[in-house]
Each structure stands twice: as C-alpha cells, then as structure tokens.
Design an enzyme around this catalytic site. Structure first.
Site, PDB file in Angstrom:
ATOM      1  CE1 TYR A 152      -3.340  -2.650  -0.015  1.00 56.92           C
ATOM      2  CE2 TYR A 152      -3.925  -2.098   2.230  1.00 56.92           C
ATOM      3  CZ  TYR A 152      -4.142  -2.835   1.089  1.00 56.92           C
ATOM      4  OH  TYR A 152      -5.159  -3.746   1.047  1.00 56.92           O
ATOM      5  CG  HIS A 207      -2.371  -8.562  -0.772  1.00 58.38           C
ATOM      6  ND1 HIS A 207      -1.728  -7.349  -0.807  1.00 58.38           N
ATOM      7  CD2 HIS A 207      -3.691  -8.272  -0.926  1.00 58.38           C
ATOM      8  CE1 HIS A 207      -2.604  -6.375  -0.959  1.00 58.38           C
ATOM      9  NE2 HIS A 207      -3.806  -6.909  -1.046  1.00 58.38           N
ATOM     10  CB  SER A 221      -6.425 -11.294   1.472  1.00 56.62           C
ATOM     11  OG  SER A 221      -7.074 -10.323   0.683  1.00 56.62           O
ATOM     12  CG  ASP A 222      -8.150 -10.485  -2.460  1.00 53.43           C
ATOM     13  OD1 ASP A 222      -9.341 -10.344  -2.143  1.00 53.43           O
ATOM     14  OD2 ASP A 222      -7.314  -9.569  -2.347  1.00 53.43           O
ATOM     15  CD  GLN A 233      -8.373  -7.953   4.330  1.00 52.98           C
ATOM     16  OE1 GLN A 233      -8.390  -7.358   3.257  1.00 52.98           O
ATOM     17  NE2 GLN A 233      -7.586  -7.621   5.333  1.00 52.98           N
ATOM     18  CB  VAL A 245     -18.021  -3.376   3.495  1.00 51.75           C
ATOM     19  CG1 VAL A 245     -17.175  -4.563   3.920  1.00 51.75           C
ATOM     20  CG2 VAL A 245     -17.435  -2.087   4.058  1.00 51.75           C
ATOM     21  N   GLY A 252     -19.291  -1.260  -1.528  1.00 50.02           N
ATOM     22  CA  GLY A 252     -19.495  -1.481  -2.957  1.00 50.02           C
ATOM     23  C   GLY A 252     -18.869  -0.436  -3.843  1.00 50.02           C
ATOM     24  NE  ARG A 277     -11.460   9.861  -0.719  1.00 52.00           N
ATOM     25  CZ  ARG A 277     -10.340   9.546  -1.356  1.00 52.00           C
ATOM     26  NH1 ARG A 277      -9.198  10.059  -0.948  1.00 52.00           N
ATOM     27  NH2 ARG A 277     -10.361   8.727  -2.388  1.00 52.00           N
ATOM     28  CE  LYS A 301     -15.994  12.339  15.463  1.00 51.53           C
ATOM     29  NZ  LYS A 301     -16.081  13.773  15.835  1.00 51.53           N
TER      30      LYS A 301
END
Length: 359
Positions: free
Chosen positions: A70, A139, A169-170, A195, A225, A227, A294, A300
């Site tokens: 990442y 991953h 994952s994947d 994942q 999640v 989409g 972001r 929240k």
C-alpha cells in the site's frame, strides 16, 4: 447508599473474537490503504490519517488493516510512526499482507513462497517499527507456491514470534480449506481470518467462500463493503464512471438496488452508506467489515451504522434486490438440509434437524 455511575462503553469497544482464536478485535476494522502519497493519483489525497486513527482509538477501535504494497510502503511507515508517537503498539491489532513485489526486476520479490514471505515480513516490521505482526495475510493466491510451503512458512514465523496469527485474502475457498486441514494435522497455526470483496452490491462470496468460512470457523473480514460507492446515490442513470475494485460500471440492477437503499435511508433518516453497512452487520452477524474513510466525519458515520437495526421487511427488500445466483450445486441441492429437495423424500419428509442457514 452510594450512587454508582455507569461508564458508557465506547461503540467500538464491543469486541469479538477473531475466528477460532482468542484475539479480541473491534466490530469494525479500519482500512488504512489510502495513507500515503505514492498512490495519490489513484486513491485521492488523505489529509488527516492521524486524526482518523485517533478518533478510531477514542471510540474503542483496535484493529488496523494495511499491506506491504500500500502506497509503496508509506502506509506501514505512517502507522509505525503514529504508534511510536502514541506509545500504543501493544494496544493495537496490526494486520498486514504480503505477496505483491516491492523490488523491480526481482522474480523472487513477488509471490507467496518462503523467500518473499520472510523478506516481506522483515521489511514490514522495519516500516512499522515493531518486532511482531498480529495478523499476516497472504494478499493474493499465486497459483504456484505449494500450500504446504505457505503453511510451514507461516508456522516458522509464528514460532519465531514475528507473527501471531495467519490469514488469507483474495484466495479460492478450496485453497483455504485445504490449508486449514494441513495445518490442523501438522500442528501448525490454523487460518484465523479471510478477506474478500463482499457487499450488498456483490454477494458472490456467498457461493463458496462464506459457507467455507463458517465451516472452518474463520473470521470474515471483508473489503469493499460499501461497494466502491455504487449505492451511495452519487452515480445516476446515464453515467458510467470507472469505479475502483475491479468493477467498471453501474448496471440497471445496481441502480434498482440503489433506489431501494435510498428509500430505506430516507425513512430512517440515515445515509445510504449507513444502510449498506447496516445490511451487512444484520445479514452476516459476526462479520468484521473493513471501513476506509477520508475524514473523521466519515468514520463517525460508519460507526453509527452499528446501531441501525433493519426490520424483516427492509431486509427482505434488500436481500431480494441483491440476490446472487448461487450456481451448481447450490441451485440443485441448496445450502442446508431443509433446502435440499433430494434428501427429504420417501417417508422422510417430516425429519427435523438443526439447520443453520449458510446464506
């Protein structure tokens, strides 16, 4: 008589066990993929990662998701520096991944083999400024490394104290199930979490992966999640924007589903994103969704979705509109005893068995 003051439990402090382990994690995992500048052209700019991290922890959160690749390593560096400043490494559950190459023109800097796993972990530990990783994921499945090699390498890292729990994952369901079986018979660490891409707009994991996860008692920690924002209302008919995550367009089914989400959101006076997240938490209890954001305001908003309870009629509308073709053999024998039209015949119609749905 002395008055007692009941201390309110932070919303993310209602911890749950990670799969078949004893590790306690928050009901929402904070996705940190966008932290850094290297992928800014792709991911957009994230200007307040530390504020988001602090808000997450203040709400009781402890589960952070990232990967070595990442932002070309910047994400792990940001998390490592933040933990050093806050002195909270032991409180946090750090999940990271390996598989993707970090060095150019090196054939062994990519894949799931022992050499890449060990070098990737070494570099992740350095960037994170820690001596252990709580949860290490494969991953992507590379279709070349033997499953035994992956699981034995995981075992060695756990034995060395560099990794505490292992995950995938994947990866296809049959690979994870086989890996878990090998680990169980060899006395190696079993798979704790998985994942995969899963949302109200993409329920294909319900064909093979989710039944496998339930059978193997592996934690379901889905990404995508929301989409890729397909149901938030920002995309209108006539628009065909390029959406990240392997999905490049909105279909008429997506727009019809978005209309239902919007209608329910207006009636409950919440956002579309909160309805999409609440659907998952209601539809798949025990799931630990990865949420990226972001701003602290977005975080929240996601946390508030934990309090939304959709009624039976609302869930039916969403489930019917988002239903996925399960394919063979599920369209022939179902996914539970009660769904199976073949077994219950010739005098056995009234058999009663405990029947836990897998979808």
């Amino acid at each position: 008589m002395t008055d007692t003051v009941t201390e309110q439990v932070p919303p993310l402090a209602h911890y749950r066990l990670l799969g078949n382990s004893g590790l306690r994690v928050s009901p929402l995992c904070l996705g940190c993929m966008g932290y850094g500048k290297a992928w800014q052209d792709i991911m957009g700019e994230h200007t307040e990662p530390e504020a988001i991290l602090d808000t997450y922890v203040e709400a009781g959160g402890n589960f952070l998701d990232m990967a070595n690749k990442y932002n070309e390593g910047e994400t792990e560096e940001i998390i490592g520096e933040w933990m050093k400043k806050r002195g909270n490494r032991d409180r946090m559950v750090i999940a990271t991944k390996f598989s993707i190459g970090m060095r150019k023109n090196d054939p062994n800097a990519v894949g799931n083999h022992r050499k890449n796993m060990f070098s990737s972990v070494r570099d992740s530990l350095r960037r994170l400024q820690t001596d252990y990783i709580d949860l290490l994921y494969v991953h992507f499945w590379d279709f070349t490394t033997p499953i035994e090699e992956v699981m034995s390498s995981f075992h060695d890292l756990v034995s060395a104290g560099k990794v505490h729990y292992v995950a995938f994952s994947d990866t296809p369901a049959w690979v994870v199930a086989k890996a878990n079986t090998i680990a169980e018979f060899r006395g190696w660490p079993r798979v704790a979490a998985y994942q995969g891409r899963y949302s109200l707009s993409d329920r294909t994991m319900e064909r093979e992966l989710i039944p496998m996860l339930r059978s193997e008692k592996i934690a379901h920690v889905p990404w995508g999640v929301l989409g890729q924002g397909k149901l938030t209302g920002k995309y209108q008919r006539g628009m065909q924007p390029k959406i990240r995550g392997g999905i490049t367009q909105m279909t008429e089914k997506d727009f019809q589903l978005q209309d239902i989400v919007t209608d329910i959101a207006k009636k409950l006076n919440v956002s579309n994103s909160q309805i999409v997240l609440a659907w998952m938490l209601n539809h798949q209890p025990g799931t630990i969704p990865i949420v990226g954001c972001r701003t602290t305001a977005q975080l929240k908003e996601h946390i508030q979705a934990l309090n939304i309870r959709l009624d039976a009629e609302q869930m039916k509308r969403l489930n019917d509109a988002s239903a996925v073709d399960l394919g063979f053999p599920h369209d022939f024998i179902g996914q539970t005893f009660k769904q199976n039209p073949i077994i219950k015949y010739r005098g056995n119609e009234n058999i009663e068995l405990d029947d836990i749905p897998l979808q």
